[in-house]
Write a protein that holds these residues in place. Structure first.
Motif, PDB file in Angstrom:
ATOM      1  N   CYS A 111       0.844  -1.201   0.000  1.00 11.39           N
ATOM      2  CA  CYS A 111       0.000   0.000   0.000  1.00 11.39           C
ATOM      3  C   CYS A 111       0.873   1.242   0.000  1.00 11.39           C
ATOM      4  CB  CYS A 111      -0.863   0.071   1.253  1.00 11.39           C
ATOM      5  SG  CYS A 111      -1.927  -1.317   1.544  1.00 11.39           S
ATOM      6  N   VAL A 112       0.419   2.276  -0.687  1.00  8.49           N
ATOM      7  CA  VAL A 112       1.076   3.580  -0.581  1.00  8.49           C
ATOM      8  C   VAL A 112       0.028   4.642  -0.312  1.00  8.49           C
ATOM      9  CG1 VAL A 112       2.935   2.926  -2.156  1.00  8.49           C
ATOM     10  CG2 VAL A 112       1.008   4.181  -3.042  1.00  8.49           C
ATOM     11  N   GLY A 113       0.445   5.674   0.395  1.00  7.61           N
ATOM     12  CA  GLY A 113      -0.467   6.771   0.642  1.00  7.61           C
ATOM     13  C   GLY A 113       0.139   7.855   1.501  1.00  7.61           C
ATOM     14  N   LEU A 114      -0.596   8.924   1.598  1.00  5.53           N
ATOM     15  CA  LEU A 114      -0.193  10.016   2.468  1.00  5.53           C
ATOM     16  C   LEU A 114      -0.407   9.586   3.910  1.00  5.53           C
ATOM     17  CD1 LEU A 114      -1.938  13.020   0.665  1.00  5.53           C
ATOM     18  CD2 LEU A 114       0.471  12.361   0.535  1.00  5.53           C
ATOM     19  N   ASP A 115       0.530   9.916   4.768  1.00  3.67           N
ATOM     20  CA  ASP A 115       0.345   9.633   6.186  1.00  3.67           C
ATOM     21  C   ASP A 115      -0.293  10.820   6.901  1.00  3.67           C
ATOM     22  OD1 ASP A 115       2.697  11.038   5.711  1.00  3.67           O
ATOM     23  OD2 ASP A 115       3.823  10.071   7.304  1.00  3.67           O
ATOM     24  N   MET A 116      -0.122  12.030   6.325  1.00  2.00           N
ATOM     25  CA  MET A 116      -0.708  13.227   6.935  1.00  2.00           C
ATOM     26  C   MET A 116      -1.437  14.063   5.885  1.00  2.00           C
ATOM     27  SD  MET A 116       2.024  14.744   9.670  1.00  2.00           S
ATOM     28  CE  MET A 116       3.419  14.879   8.566  1.00  2.00           C
ATOM     29  N   SER A 117      -2.482  14.735   6.341  1.00  2.00           N
ATOM     30  CA  SER A 117      -3.207  15.661   5.472  1.00  2.00           C
ATOM     31  C   SER A 117      -2.463  16.990   5.408  1.00  2.00           C
ATOM     32  CB  SER A 117      -4.623  15.897   6.020  1.00  2.00           C
ATOM     33  OG  SER A 117      -4.556  16.733   7.174  1.00  2.00           O
ATOM     34  N   TYR A 118      -2.942  17.867   4.575  1.00  2.00           N
ATOM     35  CA  TYR A 118      -2.335  19.199   4.473  1.00  2.00           C
ATOM     36  C   TYR A 118      -2.491  19.987   5.778  1.00  2.00           C
ATOM     37  CZ  TYR A 118      -6.859  21.527   4.113  1.00  2.00           C
ATOM     38  OH  TYR A 118      -8.106  22.021   4.385  1.00  2.00           O
ATOM     39  N   LYS A 119      -3.360  19.513   6.652  1.00  2.00           N
ATOM     40  CA  LYS A 119      -3.550  20.161   7.957  1.00  2.00           C
ATOM     41  C   LYS A 119      -2.577  19.622   9.009  1.00  2.00           C
ATOM     42  CE  LYS A 119      -8.405  21.350   7.392  1.00  2.00           C
ATOM     43  NZ  LYS A 119      -9.748  21.246   7.959  1.00  2.00           N
ATOM     44  N   HIS A 120      -1.605  18.813   8.554  1.00  2.00           N
ATOM     45  CA  HIS A 120      -0.581  18.251   9.434  1.00  2.00           C
ATOM     46  C   HIS A 120      -1.209  17.294  10.449  1.00  2.00           C
ATOM     47  CE1 HIS A 120       2.986  18.119  12.091  1.00  2.00           C
ATOM     48  NE2 HIS A 120       3.648  18.518  11.026  1.00  2.00           N
ATOM     49  N   ARG A 121      -2.253  16.584  10.021  1.00  2.00           N
ATOM     50  CA  ARG A 121      -2.946  15.609  10.854  1.00  2.00           C
ATOM     51  C   ARG A 121      -2.875  14.246  10.176  1.00  2.00           C
ATOM     52  NH1 ARG A 121      -1.869  17.898  14.565  1.00  2.00           N
ATOM     53  NH2 ARG A 121      -2.954  19.648  15.436  1.00  2.00           N
ATOM     54  N   PRO A 122      -2.639  13.183  10.962  1.00  5.28           N
ATOM     55  CA  PRO A 122      -2.566  11.841  10.368  1.00  5.28           C
ATOM     56  C   PRO A 122      -3.896  11.415   9.735  1.00  5.28           C
ATOM     57  CG  PRO A 122      -1.698  11.848  12.603  1.00  5.28           C
ATOM     58  CD  PRO A 122      -2.364  13.174  12.396  1.00  5.28           C
ATOM     59  N   PHE A 123      -3.801  10.738   8.592  1.00  2.00           N
ATOM     60  CA  PHE A 123      -4.974  10.097   8.009  1.00  2.00           C
ATOM     61  C   PHE A 123      -5.231   8.822   8.805  1.00  2.00           C
ATOM     62  CE2 PHE A 123      -4.136  12.559   4.085  1.00  2.00           C
ATOM     63  CZ  PHE A 123      -5.428  13.039   3.862  1.00  2.00           C
ATOM     64  N   LYS A 124      -6.419   8.695   9.348  1.00  2.00           N
ATOM     65  CA  LYS A 124      -6.738   7.582  10.250  1.00  2.00           C
ATOM     66  C   LYS A 124      -6.538   6.221   9.567  1.00  2.00           C
ATOM     67  CE  LYS A 124     -10.083   6.455  13.801  1.00  2.00           C
ATOM     68  NZ  LYS A 124     -11.372   6.773  14.401  1.00  2.00           N
ATOM     69  N   THR A 125      -7.014   6.081   8.346  1.00  2.47           N
ATOM     70  CA  THR A 125      -6.870   4.805   7.639  1.00  2.47           C
ATOM     71  C   THR A 125      -5.405   4.443   7.468  1.00  2.47           C
ATOM     72  OG1 THR A 125      -8.952   5.144   6.474  1.00  2.47           O
ATOM     73  CG2 THR A 125      -7.439   3.553   5.521  1.00  2.47           C
ATOM     74  N   THR A 126      -4.594   5.401   7.048  1.00  2.57           N
ATOM     75  CA  THR A 126      -3.170   5.134   6.834  1.00  2.57           C
ATOM     76  C   THR A 126      -2.497   4.725   8.140  1.00  2.57           C
ATOM     77  OG1 THR A 126      -3.172   6.821   5.100  1.00  2.57           O
ATOM     78  CG2 THR A 126      -1.038   6.044   5.844  1.00  2.57           C
ATOM     79  N   VAL A 127      -2.800   5.425   9.214  1.00  3.48           N
ATOM     80  CA  VAL A 127      -2.203   5.111  10.517  1.00  3.48           C
ATOM     81  C   VAL A 127      -2.563   3.689  10.942  1.00  3.48           C
ATOM     82  CG1 VAL A 127      -2.252   5.691  12.979  1.00  3.48           C
ATOM     83  CG2 VAL A 127      -2.051   7.500  11.270  1.00  3.48           C
ATOM     84  N   GLN A 128      -3.810   3.299  10.748  1.00  2.00           N
ATOM     85  CA  GLN A 128      -4.223   1.949  11.130  1.00  2.00           C
ATOM     86  C   GLN A 128      -3.519   0.894  10.275  1.00  2.00           C
ATOM     87  OE1 GLN A 128      -8.501   2.155  10.866  1.00  2.00           O
ATOM     88  NE2 GLN A 128      -8.687   2.881  12.965  1.00  2.00           N
ATOM     89  N   ILE A 129      -3.356   1.161   9.003  1.00  2.00           N
ATOM     90  CA  ILE A 129      -2.645   0.234   8.112  1.00  2.00           C
ATOM     91  C   ILE A 129      -1.180   0.132   8.553  1.00  2.00           C
ATOM     92  CG2 ILE A 129      -1.842  -0.131   5.739  1.00  2.00           C
ATOM     93  CD1 ILE A 129      -4.797  -0.690   6.010  1.00  2.00           C
TER      94      ILE A 129
END
Length: 191
Positions: A111-129
């Motif tokens: 899997c690849v993806g952003l770990d943080m949004s532009y708001k400097h907050r973790p993406f919940k799905t990515t963190v769980q993965i």
């Protein structure tokens, strides 16, 4: 034997999809059976391919939800060595359980993806993965402001929506280091 989960994360322009494409090529050269998935929301460069910002690409199955990915995987059950998923942060949280099911069926998942949004907050799905991964590769990019190879945040240049899910490329986003992010946003005052 269970499969392995590899997750590649980082800001935009850090080479995440390029690395995924390299892994796909390895499986293709080894004549392995695999599927490539992308979320249907991502139509920046192509609807039928995952595409890096540099133009490299591979055919992909676009899916609207994690359940659709599960259904497509089930149609090929017992025949696959791996699946590859681009832009994991665009998927709903149910993707975590589905990936676990796929791994325990003996299939490797990348899997690849952003770990943080532009708001400097973790993406919940990515963190769980990342939490269930066998391997996490955290990439950096060159900061579009200072030019240093230490960018870890995607900065949105255009304020056209409050949503953290907003598909775009260079017209909307740049990669920045923490110092430049702080200068641009003033969010972490006193530093």
């Amino acid at each position: 034997m269970s499969g392995k989960l590899t997750v590649i994360v980082g800001p935009m322009y850090s080479g995440k999809t390029t690395e995924l494409l390299s892994l796909i090529e390895i499986y293709a050269l080894g004549k392995k059976n695999y599927l490539v998935f992308k979320p249907s929301i991502d139509i920046r460069y192509s609807e039928e391919h995952i595409v890096s910002h540099t133009g490299l690409k591979a055919p992909a199955i676009k899916v609207t939800s994690s359940d659709e990915l599960r259904k497509t995987f089930a149609e090929h059950a017992g025949q696959l060595d791996a699946i590859f998923i681009d832009e994991i942060h665009f998927f709903d949280e149910n993707i975590v359980q589905i990936i676990e099911e796929i791994i325990y069926s003996g299939v490797n998942v990348f899997c690849v993806g952003l770990d943080m949004s532009y708001k400097h907050r973790p993406f919940k799905t990515t963190v769980q993965i990342m939490g269930i991964a066998d391997e996490v590769i955290k990439k950096k990019a060159v900061c579009h402001i200072c030019g240093e190879y230490k960018a870890v945040v995607s900065y949105r240049k255009v304020d056209d929506t409050e949503s953290e899910i907003d598909v775009g490329g260079m017209e909307k986003y740049i990669a920045v280091c923490r110092d430049c992010y702080n200068k641009l946003t003033g969010r972490f005052k006193g530093n």
